[in-house]
Write a protein that holds these residues in place. Structure first.
Motif, mmCIF file in Angstrom:
data_model
loop_
_atom_site.group_PDB
_atom_site.id
_atom_site.type_symbol
_atom_site.label_atom_id
_atom_site.label_comp_id
_atom_site.label_asym_id
_atom_site.label_seq_id
_atom_site.Cartn_x
_atom_site.Cartn_y
_atom_site.Cartn_z
ATOM 1 N N PHE A 16 8.102 41.847 -28.341
ATOM 2 C CA PHE A 16 9.100 41.923 -27.272
ATOM 3 C C PHE A 16 8.569 41.311 -25.975
ATOM 4 C CE2 PHE A 16 10.801 44.395 -23.632
ATOM 5 C CZ PHE A 16 12.121 43.944 -23.680
ATOM 6 N N VAL A 17 7.328 41.597 -25.627
ATOM 7 C CA VAL A 17 6.755 41.034 -24.403
ATOM 8 C C VAL A 17 6.497 39.547 -24.586
ATOM 9 C CG1 VAL A 17 4.905 41.200 -22.705
ATOM 10 C CG2 VAL A 17 5.738 43.274 -23.825
ATOM 11 N N TRP A 18 6.019 39.155 -25.755
ATOM 12 C CA TRP A 18 5.814 37.724 -26.035
ATOM 13 C C TRP A 18 7.125 36.963 -25.848
ATOM 14 C CZ3 TRP A 18 8.026 34.371 -29.562
ATOM 15 C CH2 TRP A 18 7.377 33.141 -29.761
ATOM 16 N N LYS A 19 8.229 37.525 -26.324
ATOM 17 C CA LYS A 19 9.538 36.869 -26.241
ATOM 18 C C LYS A 19 10.038 36.801 -24.803
ATOM 19 C CE LYS A 19 13.285 39.091 -27.619
ATOM 20 N NZ LYS A 19 14.307 38.967 -26.522
ATOM 21 N N GLU A 20 9.870 37.877 -24.044
ATOM 22 C CA GLU A 20 10.432 37.961 -22.698
ATOM 23 C C GLU A 20 9.536 37.322 -21.632
ATOM 24 O OE1 GLU A 20 13.465 39.181 -21.946
ATOM 25 O OE2 GLU A 20 13.782 39.426 -24.116
ATOM 26 N N GLN A 21 8.233 37.315 -21.861
ATOM 27 C CA GLN A 21 7.288 36.796 -20.862
ATOM 28 C C GLN A 21 6.260 35.895 -21.542
ATOM 29 O OE1 GLN A 21 5.603 40.353 -19.033
ATOM 30 N NE2 GLN A 21 7.388 40.655 -17.728
ATOM 31 N N HIS A 22 6.738 34.918 -22.255
ATOM 32 C CA HIS A 22 5.886 34.165 -23.167
ATOM 33 C C HIS A 22 4.614 33.618 -22.528
ATOM 34 C CE1 HIS A 22 4.468 30.385 -25.003
ATOM 35 N NE2 HIS A 22 4.595 31.066 -26.122
ATOM 36 N N ASP A 23 4.744 32.822 -21.479
ATOM 37 C CA ASP A 23 3.563 32.177 -20.909
ATOM 38 C C ASP A 23 2.595 33.209 -20.353
ATOM 39 O OD1 ASP A 23 4.821 29.858 -21.600
ATOM 40 O OD2 ASP A 23 5.282 29.205 -19.558
ATOM 41 N N GLY A 24 3.135 34.206 -19.664
ATOM 42 C CA GLY A 24 2.282 35.252 -19.119
ATOM 43 C C GLY A 24 1.598 36.047 -20.210
ATOM 44 N N TYR A 25 2.327 36.311 -21.293
ATOM 45 C CA TYR A 25 1.738 37.054 -22.419
ATOM 46 C C TYR A 25 0.542 36.307 -22.984
ATOM 47 C CZ TYR A 25 1.384 39.573 -26.855
ATOM 48 O OH TYR A 25 0.930 40.313 -27.915
ATOM 49 N N MET A 26 0.712 35.020 -23.225
ATOM 50 C CA MET A 26 -0.390 34.246 -23.805
ATOM 51 C C MET A 26 -1.588 34.191 -22.863
ATOM 52 S SD MET A 26 0.545 33.520 -26.831
ATOM 53 C CE MET A 26 -0.748 32.362 -27.278
ATOM 54 N N MET A 41 -0.317 43.262 -31.358
ATOM 55 C CA MET A 41 0.516 42.382 -30.565
ATOM 56 C C MET A 41 1.884 43.033 -30.319
ATOM 57 S SD MET A 41 -1.548 39.790 -30.037
ATOM 58 C CE MET A 41 -2.650 41.180 -29.782
ATOM 59 N N GLU A 42 2.562 42.583 -29.271
ATOM 60 C CA GLU A 42 3.878 43.122 -28.924
ATOM 61 C C GLU A 42 4.874 41.975 -28.787
ATOM 62 O OE1 GLU A 42 6.962 44.871 -28.564
ATOM 63 O OE2 GLU A 42 5.288 46.312 -28.676
ATOM 64 N N ARG A 52 2.440 49.853 -25.987
ATOM 65 C CA ARG A 52 1.988 48.468 -26.079
ATOM 66 C C ARG A 52 2.748 47.537 -25.142
ATOM 67 N NH1 ARG A 52 1.080 50.350 -31.121
ATOM 68 N NH2 ARG A 52 3.133 49.798 -31.936
ATOM 69 N N ILE A 53 3.975 47.858 -24.784
ATOM 70 C CA ILE A 53 4.640 47.059 -23.754
ATOM 71 C C ILE A 53 3.841 47.153 -22.468
ATOM 72 C CG2 ILE A 53 6.710 46.895 -22.304
ATOM 73 C CD1 ILE A 53 8.370 47.694 -24.725
#
Length: 368
Positions: A71-81, A68-69, A33-34
């Motif tokens: 770790f990615v939301w935390k590290e790349q928040h804007d890009g993740y959304m 949802m993942e 999922r990452i």
């Protein structure tokens, strides 16, 4: 609990749409999922998802379940959304809605879990379910871990839930909020219950148009022996859901039991051909009973869920008389070439999806 949907509202929502059927989806070129959600490789993963979601629709499915993942939301928040929106829009382009999952207790112990939390090119092992020689399906003895176990990170995880539900609370492209995947698994017991409850509190306060659910996964044919956290899952679910990789007969027992709750039912994880949990018997059953269903996997790829769980091999070595068929794929419907694993399965799926859509059309005409 007073904000839980009434049975009448749940049925009104459920009957307002065609029979729900789909798969747990990850593009075949994603190792985990990452990989599915990070910036690295996104353009190629997006192209793969576009191609494979077109096949999801062609197969007759109208929904996917996606996890949802954090770790990615935390590290790349804007890009993740932004990528999440692209994914949801891509699915909608193909006529597919999304069942979104937040928490997940299918996790390895802390040391192993932390070693896997990195961005960039993801490691995967050839020949193993989940793409990992060492995985939570039978390898580990310790309690599973996720970042929410750290007190300073739990509020951030709650914020992810709040942000995503708030953004999509009125969006018809989102089918259901699946609050927590297999709560209590990986020997966690009730350790995740406070987080689970917080997720539910957040979602109920937002009051989205979508229902919520969380599947029971241990002995779903017997409600008297459910764990504390599984009982809570049943108590908060607007739509009842369960996971099952058992036989046709056990599925009948499960449905007989869950129907007593008087709510619509969805099986959000199924299909384990080796264990006699197969499409030929179960897909027509789900159609007949109008039970929503999401088989695990779609196109065979890096995640390799066509391979059996590790513990299946272990159990068979201890008891070679088990009636399991290792000549068959475990999960997944299509080969890397996008040819069907078994064309007869796909033809059956298409026939019953067409029946379901014809049923729904007739029901709508009779209401007019």
């Amino acid at each position: 609990m007073d904000r839980r949907w009434s049975k009448e509202r749940a049925w009104e929502w459920y009957n307002s749409r065609p029979w729900i059927r789909g798969c747990n989806f990850m593009g075949s070129d994603c190792a985990n999922r990452i990989d599915q959600w990070q910036e690295y490789g996104w353009e190629e993963h997006y192209k793969t998802a576009d191609r494979e979601l077109a096949l999801v629709a062609e197969t007759g499915y109208n929904a996917i379940r996606i996890m949802m993942e954090f770790f990615v939301w935390k590290e790349q928040h804007d890009g993740y959304m932004d990528r999440l929106e692209q994914y949801i829009a891509l699915a909608a382009k193909h006529g597919i809605s999304c069942m979104v999952v937040f928490g997940n207790d299918c996790m390895p112990p802390k040391e192993e879990a932390l070693s896997r939390l990195y961005l960039g090119k993801q490691h995967w092992d050839l020949g193993y379910h989940g793409g990992r020689k060492v995985n939570q399906h039978g390898t580990f003895n310790g309690m599973g871990y996720h970042l929410m176990d750290e007190p300073e990170l739990a509020p951030q995880h709650y914020e992810m839930v709040r942000e995503i539900v708030t953004k999509y609370k009125d969006d018809e492209r989102i089918l259901i909020w699946d609050v927590y995947n297999e709560p209590g698994n990986s020997k966690r017991g009730s350790a995740s219950l406070p987080h689970f409850k917080k997720f539910v509190e957040i979602i109920r306060d937002i009051d989205p148009i979508q229902p919520i659910t969380a599947a029971i996964w241990q002995n779903p044919w017997n409600l008297d022996i459910q764990s504390e956290i599984s009982k809570y899952a049943l108590e908060i679910s607007d739509i009842v859901s369960y996971h099952d990789y058992c036989s046709y007969e056990l599925n009948i027992n499960i449905l007989k039991t869950l129907k007593q709750l008087g709510r619509p039912i969805i099986n959000s994880e199924w299909l384990a051909r080796c264990l006699n949990n197969n499409i030929k018997e179960l897909f027509p059953l789900f159609y007949l009973e109008k039970v929503g269903c999401f088989n695990w996997g779609f196109v065979a790829g890096k995640y390799q869920t066509y391979e059996p769980w590790n513990n299946i091999w272990d159990k068979f070595e201890k008891n070679p008389n088990l009636n399991w068929d290792f000549t068959k794929w475990f999960h997944d419907l299509y080969r890397p070439s996008l040819h069907p694993y078994d064309p007869h399965e796909i033809n059956l799926i298409k026939r019953f999806c067409e029946k379901a859509d014809a049923d729904f059309k007739k029901e709508q005409e009779n209401k007019q």
